[in-house]
Each structure stands twice: as structure tokens, then as C-alpha cells.
Write an enzyme that holds these catalytic residues in place. Structure first.
Site, PDB file in Angstrom:
ATOM      1  CE  LYS A   1     -27.623 -19.694  -1.911  1.00 39.20           C
ATOM      2  NZ  LYS A   1     -27.099 -21.048  -1.724  1.00 39.20           N
TER       3      LYS A   1
ATOM      4  CE1 TYR B   1     -18.117 -21.499  -1.698  1.00 39.35           C
ATOM      5  CE2 TYR B   1     -16.958 -21.383  -3.799  1.00 39.35           C
ATOM      6  CZ  TYR B   1     -18.139 -21.471  -3.085  1.00 39.35           C
ATOM      7  OH  TYR B   1     -19.325 -21.539  -3.761  1.00 39.35           O
TER       8      TYR B   1
ATOM      9  CE1 TYR C   1     -21.917 -22.337  -0.094  1.00 36.36           C
ATOM     10  CE2 TYR C   1     -22.116 -23.586  -2.130  1.00 36.36           C
ATOM     11  CZ  TYR C   1     -21.874 -22.403  -1.475  1.00 36.36           C
ATOM     12  OH  TYR C   1     -21.578 -21.288  -2.193  1.00 36.36           O
TER      13      TYR C   1
HETATM   14  C1  LIG Z   1     -25.749 -21.211  -1.037  1.00 38.03           C
HETATM   15  C2  LIG Z   1     -25.689 -22.527  -0.383  1.00 38.03           C
HETATM   16  C3  LIG Z   1     -25.479 -22.640   1.007  1.00 38.03           C
HETATM   17  C4  LIG Z   1     -25.187 -21.468   1.890  1.00 38.03           C
HETATM   18  O1  LIG Z   1     -26.297 -20.658   2.109  1.00 38.03           O
HETATM   19  P1  LIG Z   1     -26.039 -19.109   2.385  1.00 38.03           P
HETATM   20  O2  LIG Z   1     -27.381 -18.531   2.525  1.00 38.03           O
HETATM   21  O3  LIG Z   1     -25.277 -18.602   1.192  1.00 38.03           O
HETATM   22  O4  LIG Z   1     -25.230 -18.991   3.614  1.00 38.03           O
HETATM   23  C5  LIG Z   1     -25.487 -23.903   1.567  1.00 38.03           C
HETATM   24  N1  LIG Z   1     -25.678 -24.999   0.809  1.00 38.03           N
HETATM   25  C6  LIG Z   1     -25.876 -24.930  -0.515  1.00 38.03           C
HETATM   26  C7  LIG Z   1     -26.061 -26.193  -1.259  1.00 38.03           C
HETATM   27  C8  LIG Z   1     -25.896 -23.690  -1.158  1.00 38.03           C
HETATM   28  O5  LIG Z   1     -26.090 -23.646  -2.482  1.00 38.03           O
END
Ligand SMILES: *Cc1c(COP(=O)(O)O)cnc(C)c1O
Length: 332
Positions: free
Chosen positions: A49, A263, A289
Site C-alpha cells: 500500500k 477471506y 494475502y
Molecule cells: C492489500 C494487500 C494485497 C492485495 O493488494 P490489492 O492491491 O488490494 O489487490 C496483497 N498482499 C498484502 C499483504 C496486502 O496488504
């Protein structure tokens, strides 16, 4: 493509390293695996991010905002990085936290990212799952305005065209690293959630004339929903970046077979992947993720869909700050 015309603040340590993983590659007996270390972007334990926030916060400052409003799950890495960025830029941060996980544990609701949000002094508001956050955001914004504040809203994951510019930049950065090291990469693999990372990467590569395939591993939505989400955002981002029409629908590929029950719900293959990367390469990944995306990469290699002689780059999107909130769900 030229990103220098956009408002931007420096928040990330760039370029992030691109590292070869020899022990993991040998263990799996398939392609040479590289990792793009976007977990090392530097802000508040890092993550993907931060690249997006360089553009989102740049626009917020340009518009004269003094308060950031954003949204995420209790263990949102996006919220943690946004709260830290707001501190760094002297802005207030209003956070709308969604209770997205059913019957969360005590550590989930207090440790990991949300603990760091509190350290950064963000004002946390909690909402039930399924809340209409467009409406909720308008209410928070009106409240801030009534007190004389100037709010700027960043959507979940900073996944709008402005935020996705951060991953256009990452795509360009990767192509430069491949060229510098004379690396012929066959595939890029990344987690895909709110879609800004995947969409931005596609635009960064296609807008630079590269046709390198990108595989997104989904973490929440079904395949068609995820691909449409990424495609729509990629088209909008391409327009903003001045490279309209560089993205075609067939080019957006998400494999959503590694989500498991839902999720943020742990899976056996995620558990195996997190331990494998830790024990073969000393790297930390997260259960929501990057751990599930890695489970996808490992399965593709075992199925022979990525093979010896190829080179695959895995984008490490960060998230290890969330590990502590999941200490009771990983099987060690
Ligand atoms: C937010 C996030 C993602 C996904 O990225 P997006 O841009 O939301 O698709 C992947 N890995 C981590 C650790 C994240 O925080």
C-alpha cells in the site's frame, strides 16, 4: 509513460530489492524463483500500500486536505500503512474498520495491524460486515467538515486509478531491474485483492511495451468477479497514465482456487507455504494475502505449470505485521 506529472509524496524505499531464492527453487525442483521485496517499502513494516499511498497522499496534499478517511478489515495492512503515512505528513486519520471475519479471536481484534493503528493514533470506528462504506464515508466526511476539517477519502486498499499508479511505477521498476541484470523472466505472480496492485502492474508492463504474463492469485472474490474488477481498474488506470487501450480483457488472469473457505480464513496450503518460505529462505509472509498467493505459486510448480528452465517473479506484497494476529491459527 511518465508518472512525474502526478502529485506524489515520497514514502517508500525505492527501488525495492529483487532477490533470487535458490534454496526454495531447488526444493521445489521447478523454475528459478525470484521475489520482489515490496514487503520492504519501509513505512511502518512495509507492504504494497505504501507505493499507492505516494500518489493518494500526494493528491490529498494537493487538494489541501488535513484529514484522511479510509476503510479496511480489522487486520488491514492498508489501514496500518495509511495511518503511518498520515502521521508522517502531519494529517489526522479516520479509519472505518469492517468486522469481516466471523467470530474473530482476541488476538485478531487487538494484535497485529490494529495494534499498530492505535500506536499511530488513528481514530478507529467499527462497522458490521456488509456496511455501505460510500454512505458511511459521506457521514464521516460531513462530520469532519462540520468541525472545520478538510477530509480526503482513500478507498479500501487505495485501489482507485490514483493509487494504482503506484503499481504502474512498480511495473516500470521491475522492467528496469530485469534489464540491468539481463534477466529473462517468464511470469510474474502476485496476490490480488482490491485489485490496484494487479491492475497497476498490468498497465506498467503493457504501457511500457512488455507482454510478460501476470498471474493474480485471488484472496476473496470468485474468478470472474476478480478479473472484471482488475480489468475495469486497469482500463481506468491506463487512461489516467496516458496509455489508453494498452490492456485487453484476456490479459487479466486471476486464479481464485486458493481462497479456501473465505477471506482471511487459514488454509492448509497457506500454512505450508508460510512455513516453507520461512524455513528455506528466512522470509515472512502473511496468512491472508501473500501466504495464499504463495500456495498458488507452489501448486503451479507441483502441477508442472511453471517448469525448470523458467524464471518466475513472486511479488511480495507484505503483511507480516498481521502474522501476530494469527498466532493461534497457524499450525507450526
Ligand atoms: C492489500 C494487500 C494485497 C492485495 O493488494 P490489492 O492491491 O488490494 O489487490 C496483497 N498482499 C498484502 C499483504 C496486502 O496488504
Amino acid at each position: 509513460m511518465n508518472l512525474s506529472e502526478f502529485a506524489r509524496v515520497s514514502l517508500a524505499h525505492l527501488p525495492t530489492p529483487l532477490e533470487h531464492l535458490p534454496r526454495l527453487s531447488e526444493h521445489l525442483g521447478g523454475p528459478d524463483i525470484y521475489v520482489k521485496r515490496d514487503d520492504c517499502t519501509g513505512l511502518a513494516t512495509g507492504g504494497n500500500k505504501t507505493r499507492k499511498l505516494e500518489f493518494s497522499m500526494g493528491e490529498a496534499l494537493q487538494q489541501g486536505a488535513d484529514t484522511i478517511i479510509t476503510v479496511g478489515a480489522i487486520q488491514s495492512n492498508h489501514v496500518r500503512q495509511t495511518a503511518a503515512a498520515a502521521c508522517k505528513l502531519g494529517m489526522a486519520c479516520e479509519v472505518m474498520l469492517e468486522h469481516r471475519v466471523h467470530e474473530p479471536s482476541e488476538t485478531y481484534t487487538h494484535s497485529g495491524n490494529v495494534f499498530l493503528d492505535r500506536i499511530f493514533g488513528a481514530n478507529l470506528r467499527e462497522y458490521p460486515a456488509g456496511t455501505d462504506f460510500v454512505v458511511a464515508m459521506e457521514e464521516v466526511a460531513a462530520e469532519i467538515r462540520s468541525k472545520g476539517g478538510r477530509p480526503y477519502y482513500i478507498p479500501g486498499g487505495a485501489s482507485n486509478p490514483v493509487g494504482a499508479l503506484g503499481y504502474v511505477g512498480c511495473g516500470i521498476e521491475l522492467l528496469e531491474q530485469f534489464a540491468e541484470r539481463d534477466l529473462k523472466i517468464d511470469h510474474i505472480v502476485s496476490a490480488t485483492g482490491s485489485a490496484g496492485t494487479h491492475a497497476g502492474l498490468v498497465v506498467g508492463l503493457r504501457g511500457s511495451g512488455s507482454d510478460l504474463p501476470i498471474l493474480g492469485i485471488g484472496v476473496n472474490a470468485p474468478q470472474i468477479v476478480q478479473e472484471e474488477r482488475v480489468y475495469k481498474l486497469a482500463v481506468e488506470t491506463a487512461e489516467l497514465a496516458g496509455v489508453p487501450d494498452c490492456v485487453v480483457r484476456e490479459d487479466i488472469i486471476a486464479d481464485c482456487n486458493y481462497i479456501g473457505p473465505g477471506y482471511g480464513v487459514p488454509t492448509e496450503s497457506m500454512n505450508e507455504a508460510v512455513l516453507m518460505l520461512a524455513r528455506f529462505e528466512g522470509l515472512l509472509f502473511d496468512p491472508v494475502y501473500s501466504g495464499k498467493a504463495l500456495a498458488g505459486l507452489i501448486d503451479y510448480i507441483r502441477q508442472g505449470r511453471f517448469t525448470a528452465g523458467q524464471k518466475v517473479v513472486f511479488l511480495h506484497t507484505g503483511g507480516s505485521a498481521g502474522l501476530f494476529a494469527y498466532s493461534d491459527v497457524l499450525t507450526l
